[in-house]
Motif scaffolding. Structure first.
Motif, PDB file in Angstrom:
ATOM      1  N   UNK A   1      10.135   5.307  -9.389  1.00  0.00           N
ATOM      2  CA  UNK A   1       8.893   4.774  -8.830  1.00  0.00           C
ATOM      3  C   UNK A   1       8.806   5.081  -7.342  1.00  0.00           C
ATOM      4  N   UNK A   2       9.887   4.809  -6.626  1.00  0.00           N
ATOM      5  CA  UNK A   2       9.888   5.032  -5.190  1.00  0.00           C
ATOM      6  C   UNK A   2       9.636   6.497  -4.849  1.00  0.00           C
ATOM      7  N   UNK A   3      10.390   7.392  -5.472  1.00  0.00           N
ATOM      8  CA  UNK A   3      10.273   8.805  -5.116  1.00  0.00           C
ATOM      9  C   UNK A   3       8.937   9.398  -5.551  1.00  0.00           C
ATOM     10  N   UNK A   4       8.498   9.068  -6.752  1.00  0.00           N
ATOM     11  CA  UNK A   4       7.236   9.657  -7.199  1.00  0.00           C
ATOM     12  C   UNK A   4       6.079   9.160  -6.342  1.00  0.00           C
ATOM     13  N   UNK A   5       6.053   7.856  -6.067  1.00  0.00           N
ATOM     14  CA  UNK A   5       4.966   7.329  -5.245  1.00  0.00           C
ATOM     15  C   UNK A   5       5.022   7.917  -3.840  1.00  0.00           C
ATOM     16  N   UNK A   6       6.222   8.087  -3.301  1.00  0.00           N
ATOM     17  CA  UNK A   6       6.350   8.622  -1.950  1.00  0.00           C
ATOM     18  C   UNK A   6       5.951  10.090  -1.882  1.00  0.00           C
ATOM     19  N   UNK A   7       6.378  10.885  -2.866  1.00  0.00           N
ATOM     20  CA  UNK A   7       6.002  12.302  -2.881  1.00  0.00           C
ATOM     21  C   UNK A   7       4.491  12.432  -3.023  1.00  0.00           C
ATOM     22  N   UNK A   8       3.922  11.612  -3.917  1.00  0.00           N
ATOM     23  CA  UNK A   8       2.472  11.652  -4.101  1.00  0.00           C
ATOM     24  C   UNK A   8       1.760  11.310  -2.800  1.00  0.00           C
ATOM     25  N   UNK A   9       2.206  10.258  -2.143  1.00  0.00           N
ATOM     26  CA  UNK A   9       1.594   9.858  -0.880  1.00  0.00           C
ATOM     27  C   UNK A   9       1.754  10.947   0.159  1.00  0.00           C
TER      28      UNK A   9
ATOM     29  N   UNK B   1       0.856  -1.188   0.000  1.00  0.00           N
ATOM     30  CA  UNK B   1       0.000   0.000   0.000  1.00  0.00           C
ATOM     31  C   UNK B   1       0.893   1.240   0.000  1.00  0.00           C
ATOM     32  N   UNK B   2       0.324   2.416  -0.258  1.00  0.00           N
ATOM     33  CA  UNK B   2       1.161   3.616  -0.213  1.00  0.00           C
ATOM     34  C   UNK B   2       1.757   3.849   1.179  1.00  0.00           C
ATOM     35  N   UNK B   3       1.203   3.173   2.184  1.00  0.00           N
ATOM     36  CA  UNK B   3       1.680   3.407   3.542  1.00  0.00           C
ATOM     37  C   UNK B   3       2.704   2.372   3.992  1.00  0.00           C
ATOM     38  N   UNK B   4       2.980   1.388   3.118  1.00  0.00           N
ATOM     39  CA  UNK B   4       3.877   0.301   3.498  1.00  0.00           C
ATOM     40  C   UNK B   4       5.276   0.787   3.832  1.00  0.00           C
ATOM     41  N   UNK B   5       5.751   1.792   3.111  1.00  0.00           N
ATOM     42  CA  UNK B   5       7.142   2.178   3.276  1.00  0.00           C
ATOM     43  C   UNK B   5       7.347   3.303   4.287  1.00  0.00           C
ATOM     44  N   UNK B   6       6.346   3.571   5.099  1.00  0.00           N
ATOM     45  CA  UNK B   6       6.564   4.507   6.197  1.00  0.00           C
ATOM     46  C   UNK B   6       6.320   5.966   5.885  1.00  0.00           C
ATOM     47  N   UNK B   7       5.913   6.273   4.647  1.00  0.00           N
ATOM     48  CA  UNK B   7       5.723   7.679   4.280  1.00  0.00           C
ATOM     49  C   UNK B   7       4.607   8.306   5.108  1.00  0.00           C
ATOM     50  N   UNK B   8       3.498   7.574   5.241  1.00  0.00           N
ATOM     51  CA  UNK B   8       2.379   8.178   5.958  1.00  0.00           C
ATOM     52  C   UNK B   8       2.680   8.262   7.441  1.00  0.00           C
ATOM     53  N   UNK B   9       3.482   7.327   7.965  1.00  0.00           N
ATOM     54  CA  UNK B   9       3.853   7.416   9.371  1.00  0.00           C
ATOM     55  C   UNK B   9       4.685   8.672   9.604  1.00  0.00           C
ATOM     56  N   UNK B  10       5.575   8.975   8.664  1.00  0.00           N
ATOM     57  CA  UNK B  10       6.369  10.203   8.783  1.00  0.00           C
ATOM     58  C   UNK B  10       5.478  11.435   8.728  1.00  0.00           C
TER      59      UNK B  10
END
Lengths: 283, 297, 334
Positions: free
Chosen positions: C244-252, C90-99
């Motif tokens: 992929x990583x950066x764009x998805x993370x910035x979007x999230x 999910x978009x939250x798997x890599x910790x972006x939303x936790x940050x």
């Protein structure tokens, strides 16, 4: 035309468990591990239209050598050239138009259809935002035809049998329209029937289309049935190289596998066959 | 002169009986006075204790107690989320005031054999009921009754002042994301703030929802069209320009009568969130905001 | 029929219409009856026009914000699933939303009361938090491997998630009761932006991510085979993974800063869409964005009407829809 000149590649932190020892990373007790040799100062030369097997036991470095030839990894010394050009210098897409690789197994993360997988081979020919055109479609279909999988076009790849999957992957590689096909242990996870199928297919592609074929395998009989030349590898070094009939001898097999075997030309099969007799009692 | 043994025995018995009786009397008297060492985790009840003349018995308060000033010298024992049981026990209390939801704490105190008084909060009625109950428990019923009477008298006075005045439709905002209109939470038709608003002569636009607090959308606020917006802040007032900046946050909803007519009033003070004796101050603040002519400074 | 062009046009039109209708329809729906003639009546001053303000301030920004957040989270979900070769990412798997959540928590608890260009401190802090998380995860993924290992990435992300979640609980624990309530509120998602500034602030970020999302799809298809198979077909695997990583993370990060961590969209929508359109990311990605937009717009309408006059946090609605959906998926798998 595909050459490796004195290439050396050693895996970083490469350790392989000795057979019979406890498996698993992070276990201390270095007595259980020995370093993976990678390849050491190996040179091979593969002619256009040739069919060559990189033959050796597990951990011999044949897969490493194949990956070096494919340009997937860069040698720490020496170089790999294709048609005289350094493989490391050719762009990725250009290389993909000249050289295709078929891995041992293919696991798709999502439910692509067979035709979609075949079309993936067209990537090196398409622009960044270009969509496949009728020509690409025709090439992909023709590749599926050549591997006898055209009738599976709309099936989901994940639902196919092992042999069917492998043939589709080969079709995908053919769609790249490359002159060289590298296969990594193509029969390792297949039943006997599929093994013969793949062997026959690859042989046909080599003879009818003039595709240069390089196969990394540990299967002596498969190599003998398919390839006109052999490169015997053990512990990262080339032990012998040359035409199959000259290179595949009982002595060489013993040196390579530590196994006593008999090598005969089998009339009905039309090629050399190897019958293993037992473990060699002396080195 | 030698006293005969029989007489000595009689005198001894008499003295002992008198002493015993005195001791019993004193103990009984003390028992009537109730707990002497009180730890209070609930700021509103701390204030009540001081109001009913039992402030000297308070030996520990919560992290959020700020009134009266005397509590600043008292040891802190945590609050709703993080009561420090060890600290509480170290103060050797004979009564601990806890929140209704602090079941774990109560279990531990029960085990230690310490009596507990549970806070129940809700309407203004709860405030006076609690004061009376504490009065009885602490043996200061007279003082409690006096405090309750004063409390009710003050509230009645306010009620009287605004009685015949038209009641404006009021939005009572109890929380909002600073400088924006997001996460607006308001008082529903239940709870001491609602009661105070009602008493101060205002009609809560969200009275139909019987909750102490609820989140509402900007649409609902526009639909309810309050004439006055009372916004509560629980700290001391900041600089006037900051107050004005917060008031300006309501500007986009200019179709709301309160905003259009400049009737957005921000109230500041720690007592606003405390359902205790100082609720009269809150009531007066509400009344002054809603009916400035009727309630002089 | 792998005629990608035709399928792309077909599905984009279909879902695009759906999303358009949702965005247009949402402001027309609500518990308050408004007079549409009056909404668009120019003769009444906007400052006095209640109906117009309900439409243009209370409802329309919400619909637009929902569309933006829904589209971004769904698209980011698709990209991350392709990157990690796992349909459960999910978009939250890599910790972006936790940050992002930690940033918001800190802003709320420390009572940062600034705002810049109509963007509140909480939104800003939340976005900064998401960037910090991205940086940490990326640094960890790079440290172990010369290239870019998605396994290490996943591990780093999951670890960071746990760590930041613990920090969030810690901050909540220490916070004032009133702040604690506001932090809990933020975590449940809120699209009542009451203005266009926050949307406009998020737009450039979404656009940057969007540009990458246009370039990625065919490479993502090839990545589904595996890294080597993609490389031998001419894909620059490391670059694709990084983009992929950066764009998805910035979007999230942008989406979460705007509306809070609204869950389930990043996984339900890609799944549903793949069931309908197949696996080709060139169709799945735009289709998911459009379906995600429509989905969240509808969920937000439900959030503001189901328990009126109370607001139900939109994250609860998506969870109530998402939970049963997952169970259904699981049962179906068997």
């Amino acid at each position: 035309m595909l050459r490796a000149d004195n290439v050396t590649y050693v895996h970083r932190a490469a350790r392989a468990p000795v057979a019979g020892s406890r498996r698993g990373a992070g276990l201390s007790g270095s007595a259980d591990f020995r370093p993976l040799p990678g390849v050491q100062q190996v040179s091979v030369s593969i002619d256009r239209g040739g069919s060559v097997a990189l033959l050796g036991p597990n951990g011999s470095g044949k897969t490493t050598l194949l990956r070096l030839l494919a340009g997937l990894i860069k040698p720490q010394s020496g170089r790999v050239t294709l048609d005289g050009l350094d493989v490391a210098a050719i762009g990725r897409r250009e290389l993909a138009r000249r050289l295709a690789v078929v891995p041992q197994e293919t696991h798709l993360a999502f439910d692509f259809t067979v035709l979609e997988v075949a079309l993936m081979g067209r990537h090196p020919h398409l622009g960044a935002f270009e969509l496949e055109g009728p020509r690409d479609l025709a090439i992909a279909r023709e590749a599926l035809d050549a591997t006898g999988t055209a009738h599976l076009g709309d099936r989901v790849f994940a639902t196919l049998s092992g042999g069917e999957k492998q043939r589709v992957v080969i079709a995908s590689a053919l769609a790249q329209q490359a002159g060289v096909l590298l296969l990594d242990e193509p029969t390792a996870s297949l039943d006997l029937g599929y093994q013969l199928e793949i062997g026959a297919l690859v042989s046909r592609l080599n003879l009818e289309r003039g595709l240069t074929v390089v196969v990394a395998t540990h299967d002596l009989n498969f190599a003998a049935s398919l390839c006109r030349a052999l490169v015997l590898i053990r512990d990262g070094h080339v032990q012998a190289a040359g035409p199959t009939e000259d290179t595949l001898t009982a002595d060489r097999i013993r040196a390579l596998y530590g196994v006593t075997a008999e090598v005969h030309f089998h009339q009905a099969a039309g090629h050399l066959t190897v019958v293993p007799l037992g473990k060699a009692t002396h080195a | 002169m030698l006293i005969p043994p029989a007489q000595m025995l009689r005198r001894l018995t008499a003295v002992t009986s008198i002493l015993a009786a005195l001791l019993l009397l004193v103990t009984a008297a003390r028992a009537q006075q109730g707990p002497q060492r009180i730890v209070s985790l609930v700021p509103s009840i701390t204030e009540m204790l001081f109001a009913i003349d039992a402030g000297s018995r308070v030996v520990g308060v919560s992290s959020y107690d700020h009134f009266p000033p005397e509590v600043d010298n008292l040891p802190r024992v945590g609050a709703l989320m993080d009561p420090d049981v060890e600290r509480i026990l170290s103060l050797r209390p004979d009564l601990v005031i806890t929140y209704g939801s602090q079941t774990d704490l109560r279990t531990q105190l029960d085990r230690a054999g310490i009596p507990v008084f549970q806070d129940r909060h809700g309407s203004i009625g709860h405030i006076t009921d609690t004061m009376k109950e504490l009065g009885a428990r602490l043996g200061v019923s007279t003082q409690a009754a006096r405090a309750v009477a004063a409390f009710e008298r003050d509230l009645a006075a306010i009620r009287g002042r605004v009685k015949r005045r038209p009641r404006p439709r009021t939005l009572l905002v109890i929380g909002r994301e600073p400088q924006s209109l997001r996460a607006i939470s308001v008082s529903g038709g239940y709870g001491f703030l609602h009661d105070l608003l009602d008493l101060a002569g205002g009609d809560n636009v969200f009275a139909s929802v019987t909750r102490e607090s609820l989140l509402v959308s900007t649409e609902e606020i526009l639909a309810k069209a309050p004439d006055v917006i009372l916004e509560l802040h629980y700290s001391e007032p900041p600089a006037p320009q900051l107050i004005e900046r917060e008031r300006q946050a309501w500007k986009p909803l200019s179709a709301v009568p309160a905003v259009r007519n400049g009737k957005v009033i921000l109230l500041f003070g720690g007592e606003l969130v405390v359902p205790g004796p100082r609720a009269t101050k809150t009531a007066r603040a509400f009344a002054r905001a809603l009916h400035p002519e009727a309630v002089p400074r | 029929m792998p005629d990608v062009r035709r399928r792309l046009v077909l599905w984009t039109l279909a879902f695009g219409t759906l999303a358009f209708l949702a965005v247009i329809g949402a402001p027309l729906v609500g518990t308050t009856r408004i007079d549409f003639a009056r909404v668009f009546d120019r003769s009444v001053r906007f400052a006095d026009n209640v109906d117009a303000q309900i439409f243009f301030i209370a409802r329309l920004p919400r619909a637009l914000a929902a569309a933006l957040v829904g589209a971004t989270l769904a698209a980011a979900g698709v990209v991350l699933q392709a990157l990690l070769r796992n349909p459960l990412a999910t978009p939250f798997t890599l910790g972006v939303s936790a940050g992002a959540a930690l940033g918001a928590m800190l802003a709320i608890s420390l009572r940062l009361h600034l705002s810049l260009w109509g963007v509140s401190a909480i939104t800003g802090a939340s976005f900064v938090g998401s960037l910090v998380a991205v940086a940490i995860v990326y640094a960890l993924a790079r440290a172990r491997h010369q290239g870019f290992s998605t396994n290490v990435l996943l591990l780093a992300g999951v670890t960071l998630n746990s760590f930041f979640s613990a920090l969030i609980l810690f901050v909540q624990y220490l916070a004032d009761p009133s702040e604690a309530l506001r932090t809990m509120r933020w975590l449940m998602g809120d699209l009542d932006v009451a203005g266009y500034a926050p949307i406009l602030a998020a737009l450039p970020l979404a656009a940057i991510a969007g540009a990458a999302f246009v370039w990625l799809p065919r490479s993502l298809n090839l990545l589904s085979l595996d890294a080597d198979a993609a490389a031998t077909r001419g894909v620059n695997v490391v670059r694709v993974q990084q983009v992929a990583f950066f764009s998805a993370s910035v979007a999230t990060g942008a989406a979460v800063s705007l509306g809070g961590p609204i869950g389930f969209i990043g996984i339900i929508v890609p799944h549903l869409v793949r069931l309908m359109v197949g696996a080709d990311h060139r169709v799945v990605l735009p289709a998911s964005a459009l379906v995600g937009a429509a989905f969240l717009v509808v969920c937000d309408v439900l959030a503001r009407t189901v328990m009126a006059p109370q607001e139900l946090p939109v994250g609860i609605i998506t969870a109530l829809v998402g939970g049963p959906f997952f169970l259904w998926l699981l049962v179906r798998q068997k």
